[in-house]
Design a protein around this motif. Structure first.
Motif, mmCIF file in Angstrom:
data_model
loop_
_atom_site.group_PDB
_atom_site.id
_atom_site.type_symbol
_atom_site.label_atom_id
_atom_site.label_comp_id
_atom_site.label_asym_id
_atom_site.label_seq_id
_atom_site.Cartn_x
_atom_site.Cartn_y
_atom_site.Cartn_z
ATOM 1 N N THR A 1 1.369 34.603 32.492
ATOM 2 C CA THR A 1 2.238 33.468 32.174
ATOM 3 C C THR A 1 1.692 32.144 32.689
ATOM 4 O O THR A 1 2.078 31.086 32.192
ATOM 5 C CB THR A 1 3.643 33.681 32.752
ATOM 6 N N ARG A 2 0.788 32.188 33.670
ATOM 7 C CA ARG A 2 0.256 30.941 34.231
ATOM 8 C C ARG A 2 -1.258 30.810 34.098
ATOM 9 O O ARG A 2 -1.827 29.809 34.503
ATOM 10 C CB ARG A 2 0.664 30.809 35.705
ATOM 11 N N GLY A 3 -1.904 31.826 33.561
ATOM 12 C CA GLY A 3 -3.319 31.694 33.244
ATOM 13 C C GLY A 3 -4.234 31.879 34.431
ATOM 14 O O GLY A 3 -3.836 32.338 35.505
ATOM 15 N N VAL A 4 -5.487 31.506 34.212
ATOM 16 C CA VAL A 4 -6.521 31.709 35.230
ATOM 17 C C VAL A 4 -6.378 30.693 36.356
ATOM 18 O O VAL A 4 -5.793 29.630 36.195
ATOM 19 C CB VAL A 4 -7.930 31.629 34.613
ATOM 20 N N GLU A 5 -6.955 31.059 37.476
ATOM 21 C CA GLU A 5 -6.892 30.219 38.663
ATOM 22 C C GLU A 5 -7.791 28.998 38.518
ATOM 23 O O GLU A 5 -8.942 29.099 38.084
ATOM 24 C CB GLU A 5 -7.345 31.061 39.858
ATOM 25 N N ARG A 6 -7.255 27.839 38.863
ATOM 26 C CA ARG A 6 -8.072 26.616 38.939
ATOM 27 C C ARG A 6 -7.510 25.711 40.020
ATOM 28 O O ARG A 6 -6.286 25.596 40.176
ATOM 29 C CB ARG A 6 -8.160 25.881 37.608
ATOM 30 N N SER A 7 -8.412 25.129 40.789
ATOM 31 C CA SER A 7 -8.035 24.300 41.920
ATOM 32 C C SER A 7 -8.078 22.824 41.539
ATOM 33 O O SER A 7 -8.938 22.382 40.773
ATOM 34 C CB SER A 7 -8.976 24.551 43.103
ATOM 35 N N ARG A 8 -7.166 22.098 42.108
ATOM 36 C CA ARG A 8 -7.037 20.668 41.843
ATOM 37 C C ARG A 8 -7.989 19.882 42.741
ATOM 38 O O ARG A 8 -8.278 20.286 43.880
ATOM 39 C CB ARG A 8 -5.581 20.284 42.127
ATOM 40 N N ASP A 9 -8.482 18.765 42.267
ATOM 41 C CA ASP A 9 -9.357 17.884 43.039
ATOM 42 C C ASP A 9 -8.674 17.518 44.359
ATOM 43 O O ASP A 9 -7.552 16.996 44.367
ATOM 44 C CB ASP A 9 -9.642 16.623 42.219
ATOM 45 N N TYR A 10 -9.346 17.798 45.467
ATOM 46 C CA TYR A 10 -8.745 17.550 46.786
ATOM 47 C C TYR A 10 -8.400 16.088 46.990
ATOM 48 O O TYR A 10 -7.452 15.748 47.722
ATOM 49 C CB TYR A 10 -9.681 18.038 47.896
ATOM 50 N N ARG A 11 -9.120 15.175 46.330
ATOM 51 C CA ARG A 11 -8.836 13.743 46.508
ATOM 52 C C ARG A 11 -7.469 13.380 45.947
ATOM 53 O O ARG A 11 -6.759 12.543 46.504
ATOM 54 C CB ARG A 11 -9.943 12.914 45.847
ATOM 55 N N THR A 12 -7.085 14.025 44.841
ATOM 56 C CA THR A 12 -5.759 13.741 44.283
ATOM 57 C C THR A 12 -4.660 14.354 45.147
ATOM 58 O O THR A 12 -3.549 13.816 45.213
ATOM 59 C CB THR A 12 -5.630 14.274 42.838
ATOM 60 N N ILE A 13 -4.964 15.450 45.833
ATOM 61 C CA ILE A 13 -3.981 16.080 46.729
ATOM 62 C C ILE A 13 -3.744 15.191 47.940
ATOM 63 O O ILE A 13 -2.593 14.940 48.331
ATOM 64 C CB ILE A 13 -4.466 17.477 47.151
ATOM 65 N N VAL A 14 -4.820 14.703 48.530
ATOM 66 C CA VAL A 14 -4.689 13.808 49.687
ATOM 67 C C VAL A 14 -3.979 12.521 49.272
ATOM 68 O O VAL A 14 -3.119 12.004 49.999
ATOM 69 C CB VAL A 14 -6.070 13.514 50.302
ATOM 70 N N ARG A 15 -4.312 11.999 48.090
ATOM 71 C CA ARG A 15 -3.630 10.797 47.591
ATOM 72 C C ARG A 15 -2.127 11.034 47.477
ATOM 73 O O ARG A 15 -1.308 10.203 47.876
ATOM 74 C CB ARG A 15 -4.188 10.420 46.220
ATOM 75 N N GLU A 16 -1.745 12.201 46.933
ATOM 76 C CA GLU A 16 -0.323 12.499 46.775
ATOM 77 C C GLU A 16 0.364 12.648 48.125
ATOM 78 O O GLU A 16 1.508 12.212 48.299
ATOM 79 C CB GLU A 16 -0.141 13.768 45.939
#
Length: 435
Positions: A167-182
């Motif tokens: 239901t959610r597909g394959v694993e993919r990680s988000r850019d760490y820079r956008t995580i720190v920004r958030e």
């Protein structure tokens, strides 16, 4: 301006996804409402992890449809995991106008616009790239205290009982820079706590940054910003993650470490890819490095062919791990999974129920013992809001994730306070404000 109402079911990831949907549709002029009766668009963000979750949503579809009948023009949509799993079956009810999977939220404005021609719309295409990393979510926490940050999507583990990879597909990680920004945005918006979310946070990797590295980056945003995360996988949680937690005081000392079963044969049949011994070694490492770390888990009883003796292994593991809390379930076969295709669901329902009740009773005892051990201690607590049972009391969680309540007419949500534990129940620490 059209009004948008969303009901969210299931895990914290779905709450995060609803925040993304509000952001996407907000840019197109949709305004959030908490009153379904005034909404132009009604969405259910759904969960498929167990059958009873889906049955609840089917019941709500009938109620949504009554809104359509009484107010022509109202749009009813099913989004999320149930949309991805059932697809056309939802449209076939003729009660639903729109079906969108977890990777189709950017297309919601176009799908809603296309409804003007009178034809239902569906997009359940899964993606290998989508992370919604560039979108600033519309936060749903009314108190403005805690925020969810999705760091990755999908799952590659394919446990035999679990529908999530489908239901959610394959694993993919988000850019760490956008995580720190958030995380920085959350801090500037007044949030005091962020929870990093993923189906398996320990397998996060973007370039050279793994989860331990990401955890440190977010912790360094501010020492006043509490950091939590969920969920860990026992096969992947590393010494580096544990040691990073110990190094930063603002990373909360709590790990949710799903075990599912205490028996090696059942673990192998579940495709969990670790043994009981491996799991308990991880528990020992956590407690060696962070003796004060809270520990919780998930467990399934009555999995295909589980014997009474194998169930007893789960009971004994619970005693050995001495969890603070646990989420416990009777096995529910999910269509399309490996277990549904290859293993008979052969444990009688009444036996599943008996085992579940016995495990819950044991965990209630363990939770009470754990809480009693905290009587006399002092904890720093982040105030979340009034206690549900007594409006003269406030509540909030300690770093170990235990809920504390205390009488207080001075502080407000978002404040940090120190409380002394005077007594407890199996679910709550009963406290007073410290001097």
């Amino acid at each position: 301006m059209k009004k948008l109402y969303i009901e969210t079911y299931g895990c914290q990831m779905n709450v995060s996804d609803s925040e993304v949907i509000f952001a996407i549709l907000g840019k197109k002029g949709y305004v959030r409402t908490e009153d379904m009766g005034e909404a132009d668009v009604i969405l259910a963000n759904t969960c498929s992890i167990r059958d009873n979750a889906e049955q609840r949503i089917w019941g709500r579809v009938d109620q949504f449809y009554q809104q359509k009948k009484s107010r022509p023009g109202v749009v009813v949509g099913i989004v999320g995991c149930m949309a991805e799993r059932l697809k056309d079956a939802l449209l076939d009810t003729r009660k639903v106008d729109l079906v969108a999977g977890p990777d189709a939220y950017r297309k919601l404005p176009a799908l809603l616009d296309a409804l003007s021609d009178g034809h239902p719309q569906m997009d359940v295409q899964l993606s290998r790239e989508e992370t919604y990393g560039d979108i600033s979510p519309v936060r749903l926490d009314k108190n403005g205290v805690s925020a969810f940050i999705s760091i990755m999507r999908g799952c590659n583990n394919v446990c035999s009982y679990c529908v999530v990879p489908y239901t959610r597909g394959v694993e993919r990680s988000r850019d760490y820079r956008t995580i720190v920004r958030e995380a920085c945005e959350c801090l500037s918006d007044g949030y005091k706590e962020v929870t990093l979310l993923g189906q398996n946070v320990d397998s996060y990797r973007f370039g050279d940054v793994d989860f331990a590295g990401l955890l440190a980056m977010v912790a360094e945003v501010s020492p006043t910003l509490r950091v939590r995360f969920s969920t860990s996988h026992p096969k992947d949680i590393s010494d580096a993650v544990i040691e990073t937690m110990a190094r930063y005081p603002n990373i909360c000392r709590h790990i949710h470490l799903p075990v599912q079963s205490g028996n090696d044969r059942i673990l192998e049949k579940m495709r969990r890819r670790y043994t009981r011994a491996w799991y308990m070694e991880r528990v020992a490492k956590i407690r060696e490095v962070m003796p004060d770390c809270g520990l919780s888990t998930d467990a399934i009883v009555g999995f295909c062919s589980e014997t009474e003796e194998e169930f007893r292994d789960t009971l004994s593991l619970f005693r050995e791990a001495a969890y603070d809390s646990a989420f416990m379930f009777a096995y529910s076969e999910r269509p399309g999974t490996l277990a549904a295709r290859e293993y008979p669901d052969d444990v009688p329902q009444e036996e599943k129920t008996r085992r579940l009740e016995e495990l819950i009773a044991l965990q209630n005892t363990l939770s009470l013992e754990s809480n009693r051990a905290d009587v006399g201690k002092t904890f720093e607590v982040l105030v979340e809001g009034p206690s549900k049972r007594n409006p003269e009391q406030l509540c909030g969680r300690a770093g170990n994730n235990k809920m504390c309540v205390w009488t207080d007419s001075v502080h407000k949500p978002g404040d940090y306070v120190h409380v002394s534990v005077q007594d407890c129940t199996q679910a709550t620490l009963l406290c007073t404000l410290s001097e």
